[in-house]
Design a protein around this motif. Structure first.
Motif, short mmCIF file in Angstrom:
data_model
loop_
_atom_site.label_atom_id
_atom_site.label_comp_id
_atom_site.label_asym_id
_atom_site.label_seq_id
_atom_site.Cartn_x
_atom_site.Cartn_y
_atom_site.Cartn_z
N THR A 375 4.49 -7.71 -3.85
CA THR A 375 5.41 -8.83 -3.96
C THR A 375 6.78 -8.38 -3.46
OG1 THR A 375 5.97 -8.22 -6.24
CG2 THR A 375 4.20 -9.83 -5.93
N LYS A 376 7.60 -9.33 -3.04
CA LYS A 376 8.87 -9.00 -2.40
C LYS A 376 9.84 -8.28 -3.33
CE LYS A 376 8.67 -12.81 0.92
NZ LYS A 376 9.33 -14.03 1.40
N ASP A 377 9.71 -8.51 -4.62
CA ASP A 377 10.72 -7.99 -5.55
C ASP A 377 10.41 -6.59 -6.08
OD1 ASP A 377 8.50 -8.84 -6.91
OD2 ASP A 377 9.61 -9.66 -8.61
N ARG A 378 9.27 -5.99 -5.66
CA ARG A 378 8.94 -4.68 -6.23
C ARG A 378 8.16 -3.84 -5.23
NH1 ARG A 378 4.44 -2.91 -9.43
NH2 ARG A 378 4.95 -1.02 -10.61
N ASP A 379 8.78 -2.74 -4.78
CA ASP A 379 8.11 -1.81 -3.88
C ASP A 379 7.19 -0.89 -4.67
OD1 ASP A 379 9.28 -2.81 -1.64
OD2 ASP A 379 10.85 -1.28 -1.49
N ILE A 380 5.95 -0.77 -4.21
CA ILE A 380 5.02 0.18 -4.81
C ILE A 380 5.21 1.56 -4.18
CG2 ILE A 380 2.61 0.71 -5.28
CD1 ILE A 380 3.65 -1.75 -6.72
N LEU A 381 5.38 1.57 -2.86
CA LEU A 381 5.65 2.82 -2.13
C LEU A 381 6.97 2.66 -1.38
CD1 LEU A 381 2.15 3.59 -0.53
CD2 LEU A 381 3.08 4.53 -2.64
N PRO A 382 8.02 3.30 -1.86
CA PRO A 382 9.30 3.22 -1.15
C PRO A 382 9.49 4.44 -0.22
CG PRO A 382 9.65 3.99 -3.40
CD PRO A 382 8.16 3.88 -3.20
N GLU A 383 9.57 4.19 1.09
CA GLU A 383 9.82 5.24 2.07
C GLU A 383 8.92 6.47 1.83
OE1 GLU A 383 11.67 5.31 4.82
OE2 GLU A 383 12.02 3.18 4.49
N PHE A 384 7.64 6.28 2.10
CA PHE A 384 6.64 7.30 1.79
C PHE A 384 6.25 8.05 3.06
CE2 PHE A 384 2.41 8.89 0.80
CZ PHE A 384 2.55 9.32 -0.51
N ASP A 385 6.30 9.39 2.99
CA ASP A 385 5.87 10.24 4.10
C ASP A 385 4.84 11.24 3.59
OD1 ASP A 385 7.72 9.59 6.47
OD2 ASP A 385 9.15 9.86 4.83
N LEU A 386 3.77 11.40 4.37
CA LEU A 386 2.71 12.33 3.96
C LEU A 386 1.84 12.66 5.17
CD1 LEU A 386 1.01 13.78 1.71
CD2 LEU A 386 -0.28 11.62 1.50
N GLU A 387 1.39 13.90 5.24
CA GLU A 387 0.41 14.29 6.25
C GLU A 387 -0.76 14.98 5.55
OE1 GLU A 387 -0.23 16.85 10.39
OE2 GLU A 387 1.77 16.65 9.52
N ILE A 388 -1.96 14.52 5.88
CA ILE A 388 -3.19 15.13 5.36
C ILE A 388 -3.93 15.69 6.56
CG2 ILE A 388 -5.29 14.78 4.01
CD1 ILE A 388 -4.02 12.23 2.87
N PRO A 389 -3.94 17.00 6.71
CA PRO A 389 -4.63 17.59 7.86
C PRO A 389 -6.13 17.31 7.83
CG PRO A 389 -3.17 19.17 6.79
CD PRO A 389 -3.30 18.00 5.87
N ALA A 390 -6.73 17.32 9.00
CA ALA A 390 -8.17 17.10 9.10
C ALA A 390 -8.93 18.16 8.32
CB ALA A 390 -8.60 17.12 10.56
N GLY A 391 -9.92 17.74 7.55
CA GLY A 391 -10.76 18.65 6.80
C GLY A 391 -10.22 19.03 5.44
N GLN A 392 -9.03 18.57 5.09
CA GLN A 392 -8.44 18.94 3.81
C GLN A 392 -8.87 17.95 2.72
OE1 GLN A 392 -4.04 18.56 2.78
NE2 GLN A 392 -4.22 20.79 2.97
N THR A 393 -9.15 18.48 1.54
CA THR A 393 -9.47 17.65 0.39
C THR A 393 -8.25 17.61 -0.52
OG1 THR A 393 -11.83 18.20 0.46
CG2 THR A 393 -10.98 17.36 -1.62
N ILE A 394 -7.72 16.42 -0.73
CA ILE A 394 -6.56 16.29 -1.61
C ILE A 394 -6.94 15.45 -2.81
CG2 ILE A 394 -5.01 16.41 0.39
CD1 ILE A 394 -4.30 13.45 -0.27
N ALA A 395 -6.30 15.74 -3.92
CA ALA A 395 -6.49 14.97 -5.15
C ALA A 395 -5.18 14.28 -5.49
CB ALA A 395 -6.93 15.87 -6.29
#
Length: 605
Positions: A375-395
C-alpha cells in the motif's frame, strides 16, 4: 501503483450504487464485451432475426384472415361460392404452419448462439483470471470468482436461452400487430396508440425502480455464494473454533437480505402486471364499444371488429413476457458488468514486451535499490540492496512482518518492485521471458497444495514430460519414496481432494519432490518444512544438502534447525538486513540471531 488500481476496481465492483460517469463507463464496457462475444456469430444472428421476423408476421396475419373469412366468405357461401372461406381457412393453416416451423428454427439457432457465447465467456474468464497476478487473487476472494463462473454466467445463460428471443419476438409481434390494426381499421389503431401513453408511463416506472433492485439482488446472491464457499473451504477452522453458530447467524442475515431484495422485486411485479392488464383490458373495452356502435351504423364490418378486438388484446400479450425479460435482462446485465470488470483487470506483473531469453540460468540474484510497498502509505522494503551469488544457500531469519516472504515473492516475480530492480544473472526479472523465469525460479510455500490426480502427476507438474524413473528419483531424494510406495496404488494413488489421503507432512514432501524434479537454478523454501515432523525434517535436510549443491537457494524458516544447512544467514527487521554472516559466525556473536539461536536451544531442553 497499478496494484492499487486493481484492488480498488475489484472492491468497487460489488457496490450497489455508481456515479453517472461510472455507470456509463461500466455499461460501455459491458456492451463492448457482448459485442466481442457476438461478433463471430453475426451470420447466425441474422438468420435467427429473419426467422423471428417472418414467424411474427405469419402469426399476426391470423386475425386479418379471420376477418376476411367472416366478411367475405360468409356472404359468398350464400351464393354457393366456397373459395373465400376455403382460402381464408387454408391461408390460416399455412401461416400457422410457417410460424411453427420458423419458431422451432429460431429456438434451435438461439440455443446454438447461447451455448457458443457461454463457452467463449466461460473460457475467457478462466484463462484471464489464471493470467492475473498474485496480487489480484490475494484481494479477490475465491467465492467471488466462483460466483462469476456460476450464478453470473447462469443469469446470462437464462437471458440468451429465452430472454432475447422473447424480446425480439415480442417487439416484432407488437409492431406488426399495431401496423396491421392501423391498416385494417385506423380508428381502432388510434385507440391502441392512445393506450401507449399510460403503458409507457407504467413501463418507465417499472424500469427505474427495478434496475436498482435487480443489481442489489445480484450482489446479495454473490454474497451468499461467497459466504457458502468460504465456509466450506475453511470448514476445518469452522469446526476447530466452533464457528457454526456465528456462521448460521451471518448466513441467516445474508439470506434475509436476499429475501428482502427479491420481495421488493416481486412487489414491483405486483404493481406492473395488474397495471398492464388494466391498460390492456381498457383498450379492448374501448375498441369493442366504439366498434360496436360503428357496426350498428354500418361503417364497420363484424369481421373487422372481431379482428380489431383480437389485435388489441394480442398487442398486450407479449408485455408480461417482456417484463420477465427485463427481470432476466437486469440480472444478466449486472452479471455481465461484474464479469467485464474481471476481464478488464490487468496483471500488475505484466509479461515483458520484448522478453530476454535465459536458457541456462546460473542463479545469481541481485536487488539494486529495491523499494516495495503493498500500500502507498507503508514501505515493506525501503531501499533494499542484496546480492546472492550463484550456488549459495541463504537463510532469511526475522520476526513476523520483517519482509522475508515479500523478498521471496519479489525473487519469484509474483510482484514487481515499486522502485529499483531485481535481476537474475544480470537480467531484470521484468525483462526475462516468462518461461525462462518459471523454469529458473521455483518457490515451495508453507501450503503444500496438491491437485486432483495421482501422486506421480503432482510430482511431475514442474516437468510434465518426466519419466516415472525421474519422478521416483526426485521422491527418493526428499525421502518421500517409501511412504508413496506404501499407498494403495503407489505412485498411481489418487491424492483426492487437495491431498486428503496423505498427511500434511507427506503433502509437503510431495511438493518438495515436485520442486526438485523441476531442477530450478533458484529454489525458494518459504516455511516449507513447517508441516514436517522432526524425523521427516531431518530426512529432508539431508536431501537438501545434496540437492542444493551448486544451486542458489533461499530458505525462510522459523525453525533454526533448518537454517543450519545455509551458507549464509540474513537477519531481517522492518525490511532491512541487520545481520549478515555464516550461521557459525552469527551464533558466536551477540546479535539478534545469537539470541534467537539460544532461545531455540533452550526450548529443546
Amino acid at each position: 501503483m497499478s496494484d492499487q488500481t486493481s484492488v480498488s476496481g475489484v472492491q468497487g465492483e460489488e457496490r450497489n450504487e455508481y456515479s453517472k460517469a461510472e455507470s456509463k463507463q461500466i455499461r460501455a464496457r459491458s456492451r463492448a464485451l457482448l459485442g466481442s462475444l457476438l461478433k463471430p456469430l453475426h451470420a447466425k444472428l441474422w438468420v435467427t432475426a429473419a426467422a423471428i421476423v417472418v414467424s411474427s408476421a405469419a402469426q399476426v396475419a391470423g386475425p386479418a384472415l379471420i376477418a376476411y373469412g367472416i366478411d367475405q366468405g360468409i356472404p359468398a357461401l350464400i351464393d354457393q361460392n366456397w373459395f373465400p372461406v376455403a382460402f381464408a381457412g387454408l391461408a390460416y393453416l399455412f401461416t400457422g404452419l410457417i410460424g411453427g416451423v420458423l419458431i422451432a428454427s429460431y429456438i434451435r439457432l438461439s440455443a446454438q448462439i447461447s451455448q457458443a457465447v457461454l463457452i467463449d465467456l466461460r473460457t475467457r474468464v478462466f484463462l484471464h483470471t489464471q493470467r492475473l497476478s498474485l496480487e489480484f487473487h490475494e484481494s479477490y476472494t475465491s467465492g467471488r470468482i466462483i460466483s462469476r463462473q456460476t450464478s453470473d454466467l447462469d443469469a446470462i445463460r437464462e437471458l440468451l436461452d429465452e430472454g432475447l428471443t422473447l424480446l425480439v419476438r415480442g417487439l416484432m409481434y407488437m409492431v406488426f400487430t399495431a401496423v396491421m390494426l392501423l391498416i385494417l381499421d385506423a380508428p381502432s389503431g388510434l385507440v391502441l396508440l392512445a393506450s401507449l401513453i399510460p403503458l409507457g408511463i407504467l413501463t418507465r416506472w417499472f424500469q427505474l425502480r427495478s434496475q436498482t433492485q435487480f443489481r442489489r439482488s445480484r450482489v446479495a446472491s454473490a454474497k451468499l455464494i461467497v459466504q457458502f464457499v468460504e465456509t466450506m473451504t475453511g470448514i476445518r477452522a469452522v469446526k476447530a473454533f466452533r464457528k457454526e453458530k456465528r456462521n448460521e447467524e451471518e448466513f441467516g442475515a445474508l439470506v434475509e437480505d436476499y429475501r428482502t431484495v427479491n420481495a421488493k422485486v416481486l412487489g414491483l411485479f405486483a404493481v406492473f402486471n395488474p397495471g398492464l392488464a388494466l391498460i390492456g383490458n381498457t383498450a379492448v373495452a374501448v375498441t369493442l364499444l366504439w366498434g360496436g356502435f360503428r357496426v350498428v351504423d354500418g361503417s364497420l364490418e363484424v369481421g373487422v371488429l372481431l379482428a380489431a378486438v383480437l389485435y388489441t388484446k394480442r398487442f398486450f400479450d407479449p408485455m408480461e413476457d417482456m417484463a420477465m425479460f427485463y427481470n432476466g435482462y437486469q440480472s444478466a446485465s449486472s452479471a455481465l458488468e461484474k464479469i467485464s470488470g474481471v476481464l478488464e483487470e490487468q496483471p500488475s506483473v505484466p509479461d515483458p514486451v520484448k522478453p530476454v531469453d535465459l536458457w541456462n540460468a546460473e542463479g545469481t540474484v541481485r536487488f539494486d535499490g529495491v523499494r516495495f510497498a503493498y500500500t502507498k502509505d507503508r514501505d515493506i522494503l525501503p531501499e533494499f540492496d542484496l546480492e546472492i551469488p550463484a550456488g549459495q544457500t541463504i537463510a532469511l531469519v526475522g520476526s513476523t512482518g520483517a519482509g522475508k516472504t515479500t523478498l521471496a515473492k519479489l525473487i519469484s516475480r509474483f510482484y514487481d518492485p515499486s522502485a529499483g530492480r531485481v535481476s537474475l544473472d544480470g537480467v531484470d526479472l521484468r525483462d526475462l521471458h516468462p518461461k525462462d523465469l518459471r523454469r529458473a525460479i521455483v518457490m515451495v510455500t508453507q501450503e503444500a497444495y496438491l491437485f486432483s490426480g495421482t501422486v506421480a502427476d503432482n510430482i511431475a507438474i514442474g516437468k510434465p514430460d518426466a519419466t516415472l524413473d525421474e519422478i521416483k528419483a526426485a521422491a527418493r531424494a526428499v525421502g518421500a519414496h517409501d511412504f508413496i510406495e506404501s499407498l494403495p496404488n503407489g505412485y498411481d494413488s489418487d491424492v483426492n481432494k487437495r491431498g486428503g489421503r496423505v498427511s500434511a507432512g507427506q503433502r509437503q514432501l510431495i511438493s518438495f519432490a515436485r520442486a526438485f524434479l523441476a531442477n530450478p537454478a533458484v529454489l525458494i523454501l518459504d516455511e516449507a518444512t513447517s508441516s514436517l515432523d522432526i524425523p521427516s525434517e531431518r530426512l529432508v535436510q539431508e536431501a537438501l544438502q545434496t540437492l542444493l549443491a551448486d544451486r542458489t537457494a533461499v530458505i525462510i524458516a522459523h525453525r533454526l534447525s533448518t537454517v543450519s544447512i545455509a551458507d549464509r544467514v540474513l537477519v531481517m527487521e522492518h525490511g532491512r538486513i541487520v545481520e549478515d554472516g555464516s550461521p557459525e559466525q552469527l551464533i558466536a556473536g551477540t546479535g539478534r540471531f545469537a539470541q534467537l539461536h539460544a532461545a531455540w536451544r533452550d526450548s529443546l531442553v
